[in-house]
Enzyme design. Structure first.
Site, PDB file in Angstrom:
ATOM      1  N   PHE A 125      64.348  59.924  38.601  1.00  0.00           N
ATOM      2  CA  PHE A 125      63.686  59.155  38.488  1.00  0.00           C
ATOM      3  C   PHE A 125      64.149  58.158  37.470  1.00  0.00           C
ATOM      4  O   PHE A 125      64.201  56.950  37.507  1.00  0.00           O
ATOM      5  CB  PHE A 125      62.183  59.157  38.102  1.00  0.00           C
ATOM      6  CG  PHE A 125      61.469  59.596  39.588  1.00  0.00           C
ATOM      7  CD1 PHE A 125      61.848  60.716  40.172  1.00  0.00           C
ATOM      8  CD2 PHE A 125      60.401  59.064  40.147  1.00  0.00           C
ATOM      9  CE1 PHE A 125      61.161  61.123  41.521  1.00  0.00           C
ATOM     10  CE2 PHE A 125      59.655  59.226  40.980  1.00  0.00           C
ATOM     11  CZ  PHE A 125      60.087  60.327  41.885  1.00  0.00           C
ATOM     12  N   ARG A 126      64.569  58.638  36.109  1.00  0.00           N
ATOM     13  CA  ARG A 126      64.777  57.935  34.860  1.00  0.00           C
ATOM     14  C   ARG A 126      66.098  58.033  34.468  1.00  0.00           C
ATOM     15  O   ARG A 126      66.394  57.350  33.530  1.00  0.00           O
ATOM     16  CB  ARG A 126      63.897  58.326  34.091  1.00  0.00           C
ATOM     17  CG  ARG A 126      62.343  57.788  34.189  1.00  0.00           C
ATOM     18  CD  ARG A 126      61.247  58.136  33.280  1.00  0.00           C
ATOM     19  NE  ARG A 126      59.995  57.542  33.596  1.00  0.00           N
ATOM     20  CZ  ARG A 126      59.341  58.190  34.273  1.00  0.00           C
ATOM     21  NH1 ARG A 126      59.424  59.121  35.207  1.00  0.00           N
ATOM     22  NH2 ARG A 126      58.057  57.513  34.611  1.00  0.00           N
ATOM     23  N   GLN A 164      57.014  69.246  37.330  1.00  0.00           N
ATOM     24  CA  GLN A 164      56.501  67.889  37.612  1.00  0.00           C
ATOM     25  C   GLN A 164      56.975  67.498  39.172  1.00  0.00           C
ATOM     26  O   GLN A 164      56.663  66.093  39.327  1.00  0.00           O
ATOM     27  CB  GLN A 164      57.035  66.923  36.528  1.00  0.00           C
ATOM     28  CG  GLN A 164      56.582  67.320  34.983  1.00  0.00           C
ATOM     29  CD  GLN A 164      57.303  66.406  33.983  1.00  0.00           C
ATOM     30  OE1 GLN A 164      56.831  65.311  33.655  1.00  0.00           O
ATOM     31  NE2 GLN A 164      58.385  66.750  33.690  1.00  0.00           N
ATOM     32  N   HIS A 191      52.031  67.524  39.433  1.00  0.00           N
ATOM     33  CA  HIS A 191      51.871  66.320  40.234  1.00  0.00           C
ATOM     34  C   HIS A 191      51.688  66.346  41.543  1.00  0.00           C
ATOM     35  O   HIS A 191      51.941  65.314  42.591  1.00  0.00           O
ATOM     36  CB  HIS A 191      53.071  65.459  40.028  1.00  0.00           C
ATOM     37  CG  HIS A 191      53.350  64.818  38.402  1.00  0.00           C
ATOM     38  ND1 HIS A 191      54.485  64.738  38.080  1.00  0.00           N
ATOM     39  CD2 HIS A 191      52.571  64.928  37.488  1.00  0.00           C
ATOM     40  CE1 HIS A 191      54.346  64.278  36.815  1.00  0.00           C
ATOM     41  NE2 HIS A 191      53.435  64.528  36.361  1.00  0.00           N
ATOM     42  N   CYS A 204      44.346  60.148  60.554  1.00  0.00           N
ATOM     43  CA  CYS A 204      43.826  61.532  60.933  1.00  0.00           C
ATOM     44  C   CYS A 204      43.536  61.436  62.407  1.00  0.00           C
ATOM     45  O   CYS A 204      42.980  60.692  63.023  1.00  0.00           O
ATOM     46  CB  CYS A 204      42.570  61.713  60.251  1.00  0.00           C
ATOM     47  SG  CYS A 204      41.686  63.266  60.654  1.00  0.00           S
ATOM     48  N   CYS A 247      39.291  61.764  62.817  1.00  0.00           N
ATOM     49  CA  CYS A 247      38.358  60.702  62.512  1.00  0.00           C
ATOM     50  C   CYS A 247      39.011  59.330  62.293  1.00  0.00           C
ATOM     51  O   CYS A 247      38.216  58.246  62.177  1.00  0.00           O
ATOM     52  CB  CYS A 247      37.532  61.088  61.504  1.00  0.00           C
ATOM     53  SG  CYS A 247      38.318  60.892  59.785  1.00  0.00           S
ATOM     54  N   SER A 307      63.237  64.579  31.078  1.00  0.00           N
ATOM     55  CA  SER A 307      63.355  63.734  29.926  1.00  0.00           C
ATOM     56  C   SER A 307      62.115  63.810  29.005  1.00  0.00           C
ATOM     57  O   SER A 307      62.240  63.188  27.721  1.00  0.00           O
ATOM     58  CB  SER A 307      63.651  62.201  30.544  1.00  0.00           C
ATOM     59  OG  SER A 307      62.499  61.844  31.221  1.00  0.00           O
ATOM     60  N   ASN A 360      69.350  69.930  30.039  1.00  0.00           N
ATOM     61  CA  ASN A 360      69.041  68.639  30.546  1.00  0.00           C
ATOM     62  C   ASN A 360      70.377  67.973  30.363  1.00  0.00           C
ATOM     63  O   ASN A 360      71.297  67.973  29.466  1.00  0.00           O
ATOM     64  CB  ASN A 360      68.052  67.765  29.849  1.00  0.00           C
ATOM     65  CG  ASN A 360      67.586  66.575  30.666  1.00  0.00           C
ATOM     66  OD1 ASN A 360      67.158  66.705  31.924  1.00  0.00           O
ATOM     67  ND2 ASN A 360      67.562  65.576  30.238  1.00  0.00           N
TER      68      ASN A 360
END
Length: 248
Positions: free
Chosen positions: A34-35, A104, A122, A151, A154, A193, A215
């Site tokens: 992501f970063r 995560q 998460h 669904c 419902c 990170s 990392n």
């Protein structure tokens, strides 16, 4: 002694290791992080909203169909397989050395590799539920088709069991993570990170002997660690595990 040899020594001596990982754990499985400079948050994917906004609770509520378009294209990787890092951690658990994986990530690759005690901070794309009747659905139900998944019982919206921005983390999962880290003799941090809170704050609960950081880029916790390796985590863990196996 080089860094891999030092890591192998730590693995050999540890009896209650905990792994805490982030998006970098799965990049070797073909899932973008992501970063980093090439990560999803640095890509211009939409004219009006950033990727971070598009995985927020408010965006989910206000732009539900756009959320699912983004979610299917950028967060679902049904063909992804565990890499050497996932497999090594599962083997360390089988050996009785690793007590918990705290992640995560939402991809479910740790479980696919064989890890049993996985704390998903998460949530997971593997689990989905109807927001009205709570019926459970597999990832395929959301991945298939277009538009907002509904669904079959419902007609309610089927939501992935992932924690979006603006949503709180599961307090029970967090408490288990804190207890695991407090009891660990080694905390192995990889592929994160350490900028996303409250998850990044878990490091403060560690009271053991060995803090190891793996990392590709520097983190704010490098200066506190007993061992820092800037490289791909799957590659590093496999090399250390191979060295450990050669000793036995």
């Amino acid at each position: 002694m080089d860094d891999i040899a030092r890591l192998a020594e730590v693995l050999e001596q540890s009896r209650s290791m905990v792994f805490f990982g982030g998006a970098g754990m799965s990049t070797e499985s073909g899932i973008p992080d992501f970063r980093s400079a090439e990560g999803i948050y640095h890509q211009k994917l939409h004219r009006h909203f950033s990727p971070e906004e598009m995985v927020s609770h408010s965006f989910f509520v206000e732009h539900t169909e756009d959320f699912y378009d983004f979610y299917r294209e950028h967060l679902l990787y049904p063909k992804a397989q565990p890499n050497d890092g996932h497999r090594t951690l599962a083997e360390l658990e089988r050996m009785g050395k690793l007590t918990a994986v705290i992640t995560q990530n939402v991809d479910g690759l740790h479980q696919l590799a064989g890890s049993k005690n996985v704390l998903e901070l998460h949530g997971s794309v593997k689990r989905n539920f109807c927001m009205d009747c709570q019926a459970a659905y597999e990832m395929e139900h959301v991945a298939a088709g277009k538009g907002v998944p509904r669904c079959t019982r419902c007609g309610g919206i089927v939501k992935p069991d992932v924690v979006l921005y603006e949503e709180p983390l599961d307090s029970q999962v967090m408490e288990k993570a804190v207890q695991a880290i407090r009891s660990a003799d080694t905390l192995l941090i990889g592929g994160t990170s350490l900028v996303v809170y409250p998850a990044a704050g878990l490091i403060k609960y560690f009271q053991g002997q060995n803090l190891v950081l793996i990392n590709k880029s520097e983190t704010k916790a490098d200066e506190w660690a007993d061992l820092v390796i800037h490289d791909a985590i799957g590659k590093v863990l496999k090399a250390a595990m191979d060295m450990l196996a050669a000793r036995s």
